[in-house]
Design an enzyme around this catalytic site. Structure first.
Site, mmCIF file in Angstrom:
data_model
loop_
_atom_site.group_PDB
_atom_site.id
_atom_site.type_symbol
_atom_site.label_atom_id
_atom_site.label_comp_id
_atom_site.label_asym_id
_atom_site.label_seq_id
_atom_site.Cartn_x
_atom_site.Cartn_y
_atom_site.Cartn_z
ATOM 1 N N HIS A 50 -29.425 6.066 64.552
ATOM 2 C CA HIS A 50 -30.448 5.764 65.541
ATOM 3 C C HIS A 50 -29.759 5.289 66.811
ATOM 4 O O HIS A 50 -28.792 4.522 66.747
ATOM 5 C CB HIS A 50 -31.394 4.673 65.020
ATOM 6 C CG HIS A 50 -32.692 4.609 65.756
ATOM 7 N ND1 HIS A 50 -32.790 4.129 67.049
ATOM 8 C CD2 HIS A 50 -33.943 4.973 65.389
ATOM 9 C CE1 HIS A 50 -34.049 4.194 67.439
ATOM 10 N NE2 HIS A 50 -34.768 4.701 66.465
ATOM 11 N N ASP A 75 -37.293 7.097 59.306
ATOM 12 C CA ASP A 75 -37.832 8.382 58.858
ATOM 13 C C ASP A 75 -37.376 8.766 57.457
ATOM 14 O O ASP A 75 -38.055 9.532 56.768
ATOM 15 C CB ASP A 75 -37.422 9.498 59.832
ATOM 16 C CG ASP A 75 -37.994 9.292 61.214
ATOM 17 O OD1 ASP A 75 -39.219 9.130 61.307
ATOM 18 O OD2 ASP A 75 -37.226 9.282 62.178
#
Length: 370
Positions: A256, A307
């Site tokens: 990320h 996710d």
């Protein structure tokens, strides 16, 4: 002027809604871990909209208003029935949310109180849109929302037509809390840019949905689920991941931009994935996910983001893969609308400059000489 690709590292505005500092995500200063463990999604939405956690009376009033607005105008149901059955659900949702403005007499009012009221209305209606379309495309009639139940409960009920289990409701509710806001992500920034022109909240939310539709923002958990389906059994994990690594292919659900030491939301979804697997007597998806994580972390030094485990959670809740990103909209709607309201509190149109890298000194050439 020096351009920063993707605006990386650029501070575009001030905000009191959420923060990411030293790998810790907070909503209105409250650590996401505390909210994930103790708060309902309705409490979290209230916190984002109004700046503080609701007391019992405020929470009761919010739930009543959400319940009151959860049914759709009949015209929207008819519109959904006219949509191609193979349409992208995010495109369907984008169009339906835009159309909701036709049936709201306050659509163009931009006062803070009006936008807070419309945020509640949208929060109530978007789950109904998604569930209704999912049933219509399967040749079924939409299921009317239940009164006086949570958003997570209502969505699961409207999708299946059956009462969901308490653990399913709890899992989805927690997922909604974890996805509710995330500072200036792409879709939130789109919403703020749009409303900064003093357009209506429906336009801003439609813009945000269009932004989330892109696979570099929404859709990562769909890609994760595709990978889990392809792996199929635990014994295939090592060879599958090793081949991906050899071919230098991206493995979705890891890394990320703003978290260097791991996404703080992932551990909560991992726990939910395990609990749902145990409840259903089949931990295959969870076991595969854990082994994938071990290999990717070992070989690439990357940790899972929000996710990764949300894919197995949503799948075990019986949610079709192409509804994963629309499900994200239900949750992020509270964050988007909180940012829309905040943008208008001290608005200035967002109009950055560009670093020109084209040709200089060209002259106009008449058409007959070209």
């Amino acid at each position: 002027m020096t351009a920063m690709k993707g605006l990386e590292g650029i501070v575009a505005a001030t905000s009191s809604i959420s923060s990411i500092h030293a790998g810790i995500l907070t909503y209105r200063g409250i650590n996401i871990d505390e909210l994930a463990e103790h708060a309902s999604y309705e409490e979290t939405a209230y916190l984002l909209w109004y700046g503080h956690l609701p007391n019992e009376e405020e929470l009761t009033e919010l739930r009543a208003r959400l319940s009151h607005h959860s049914a759709l105008p009949e015209q929207i149901i008819q519109q959904l029935k006219m949509v191609p059955k193979d349409a992208n659900p995010m495109a369907v949702l984008r169009t339906a949310v835009s159309a909701l403005a036709f049936y709201d007499e306050d659509a163009d009012h931009t006062s803070k109180e009006s936008n807070q009221a419309k945020a509640i209305k949208l929060q109530a209606q978007i789950p109904t849109i998604i569930a209704a379309y999912a049933r219509i495309r399967d040749g079924k009639e939409p299921v009317a929302p239940l009164p006086n139940v949570s958003i997570a409960h209502n969505f699961l009920y409207m999708l299946s037509g059956e009462q969901p289990s308490e653990i399913a409701i709890s899992a989805l509710d927690k997922a909604f809390v974890l996805h509710a806001d995330h500072e200036f992500n792409a879709s939130t920034f789109s919403a703020r840019v749009t409303v900064a022109t003093l357009t209506d909240i429906y336009s801003a939310v439609t813009s945000a949905i269009g932004t989330l539709k892109g696979p570099l923002h929404g859709g990562a958990n769909e890609a994760v689920m595709k990978m889990l389906d392809e792996i199929e059994v635990i014994d295939h994990v090592d060879s599958y991941i090793e081949q991906k690594l050899r071919n230098r292919q991206k493995i979705m659900g890891f890394g990320h931009r703003v978290y260097k030491n791991g996404d703080p939301r992932a551990k909560h979804l991992q726990k939910m994935s395990y609990q749902l697997g145990m409840l259903q007597g089949d931990t295959t998806l969870y076991d595969i996910s854990v082994r994938v994580e071990e290999l990717v972390t070992k070989h690439k030094g990357l940790k899972p983001n929000v996710d990764f485990y949300s894919a197995s959670v949503y799948s075990m809740l019986g949610i079709p893969r192409d509804l994963f990103t629309p499900l994200f909209v239900i949750s992020r709607l509270s964050g988007w609308t909180a940012h829309i309201i905040e943008q208008l509190d001290d608005n200035r149109i967002i109009r950055p400059r560009a670093e020109y890298i084209g040709v200089d000194g060209q002259k106009y050439v008449p058409l007959e000489l070209r």
